[in-house]
Scaffold this active site. Structure first.
Site, short mmCIF file in Angstrom:
data_model
loop_
_atom_site.label_atom_id
_atom_site.label_comp_id
_atom_site.label_asym_id
_atom_site.label_seq_id
_atom_site.Cartn_x
_atom_site.Cartn_y
_atom_site.Cartn_z
N LYS A 14 0.69 -1.16 -0.06
CA LYS A 14 0.32 -0.43 -0.31
C LYS A 14 0.73 0.90 -0.29
O LYS A 14 0.57 2.28 -0.54
CB LYS A 14 -0.76 0.19 1.12
N ARG A 89 -9.33 0.42 9.66
CA ARG A 89 -9.05 -1.02 9.58
C ARG A 89 -10.55 -1.42 10.17
O ARG A 89 -10.20 -2.53 10.55
CB ARG A 89 -7.70 -1.08 10.51
N ARG A 128 11.49 -6.14 4.85
CA ARG A 128 11.53 -4.60 4.79
C ARG A 128 11.98 -4.34 6.34
O ARG A 128 13.19 -3.32 6.74
CB ARG A 128 10.12 -4.47 5.15
N ARG A 134 11.27 0.12 11.59
CA ARG A 134 10.33 -1.00 12.70
C ARG A 134 10.60 -2.30 13.42
O ARG A 134 10.52 -3.12 13.20
CB ARG A 134 9.37 -1.12 11.47
N ARG A 146 -0.48 -9.46 13.27
CA ARG A 146 -0.86 -8.37 12.46
C ARG A 146 -1.97 -9.00 11.69
O ARG A 146 -2.58 -8.23 10.75
CB ARG A 146 0.22 -7.48 11.52
P1 AMP Z 1 1.31 0.08 9.37
O1 AMP Z 1 1.64 1.47 8.97
O2 AMP Z 1 -0.09 0.90 8.67
O3 AMP Z 1 1.54 -1.09 9.26
O4 AMP Z 1 0.87 0.81 10.92
C1 AMP Z 1 0.57 -0.07 11.83
C2 AMP Z 1 0.88 -0.66 13.24
O5 AMP Z 1 -0.09 1.05 13.80
C3 AMP Z 1 -0.64 -1.38 12.91
O6 AMP Z 1 -0.28 -2.92 13.30
C4 AMP Z 1 -1.53 -0.08 14.29
O7 AMP Z 1 -1.18 -1.56 15.69
C5 AMP Z 1 -1.56 0.91 13.87
N1 AMP Z 1 -2.90 1.21 12.93
C6 AMP Z 1 -1.71 1.50 12.20
N2 AMP Z 1 -3.24 2.33 11.25
C7 AMP Z 1 -4.45 2.30 11.80
C8 AMP Z 1 -5.46 1.57 12.10
N3 AMP Z 1 -6.27 2.89 10.90
N4 AMP Z 1 -6.75 1.31 13.41
C9 AMP Z 1 -5.43 1.04 14.06
N5 AMP Z 1 -4.35 1.23 14.11
C10 AMP Z 1 -3.95 1.17 13.40
#
Ligand code: AMP
Length: 188
Positions: A14, A89, A128, A134, A146
């Protein structure tokens, strides 16, 4: 105006695709994961709250996430529109987004779901993790958690958008360019 939800499990590409789409369509890219990481980097109370959830590989509570998204929309007006990456989400987040956009006289125009199978996701995320810095990309258990969160709480968001005729699935495996062309076909 294009309001695109770029949808798909962690590691489906994404963020990578969002960068190309932004440059072609003049959209604003909103990644809630990036916003949380920015808050964590600045040691803010919001960052502190989000960090424990993110490190465990589970979703940050809806009210925290929705409030942050609303602030970001308010501070970055763009008549061309937005790419929502990693948001919504949950169904509650989808309903909140629909309301936020409706109150601005607009709506979600596209949801594009990138499809990549689980084993490929784990391989991509561990790779990654070697460079992303991260913590949630370095631990296979957290990565799998996740993906389970995605399946349980996030995948129903796709069904939420079926009645509005905005949702489409595309193959997320292939070169960056191949995947971008599939996305472009949906937006054109
Ligand atoms: P991402 O960078 O999108 O992979 O998000 C990393 C982490 O941030 C996720 O595993 C969640 O813990 C948190 N997170 C990101 N976006 C959301 C969302 N829309 N709702 C809840 N948690 C989120």
């Amino acid at each position: 105006m294009i309001n695109l939800i770029l949808f798909g499990p962690p590691g489906s590409g994404k963020g990578t695709q969002a960068k190309t789409i932004v440059s072609k369509f003049g959209l604003t890219h909103i990644s809630t994961g990036d916003l949380f990481r920015y808050e964590i980097g600045n040691d803010t109370p919001l960052g502190l709250k989000a960090k424990e959830y993110m490190d465990a590989g589970v979703l940050v509570p809806d009210e925290v996430t929705i409030g942050m998204l609303e602030n970001k929309l308010n501070s970055t007006p763009n008549e061309n529109g937005y790419i929502f990456d990693g948001f919504p989400r949950t169904i509650a987040q989808a309903e909140a987004l629909d309301e936020l956009l409706q109150s601005r006289g607009t709506k979600v125009t596209h949801l594009i779901a990138l499809q990549v199978d689980e084993e490929e996701l784990v391989v991509r995320l561990l790779k990654r993790g070697e460079t992303s810095g991260r913590p949630d990309d370095r631990n296979e258990e957290v990565i799998r958690k996740r993906i389970v969160e995605y399946e349980n709480k996030t995948s129903p968001v796709y069904e939420h958008y079926i009645p509005t005729n905005t949702a489409a699935k595309i193959d997320g495996v292939g070169s960056l360019e191949d995947v971008f062309n599939r996305i472009y076909d949906q937006l054109a």
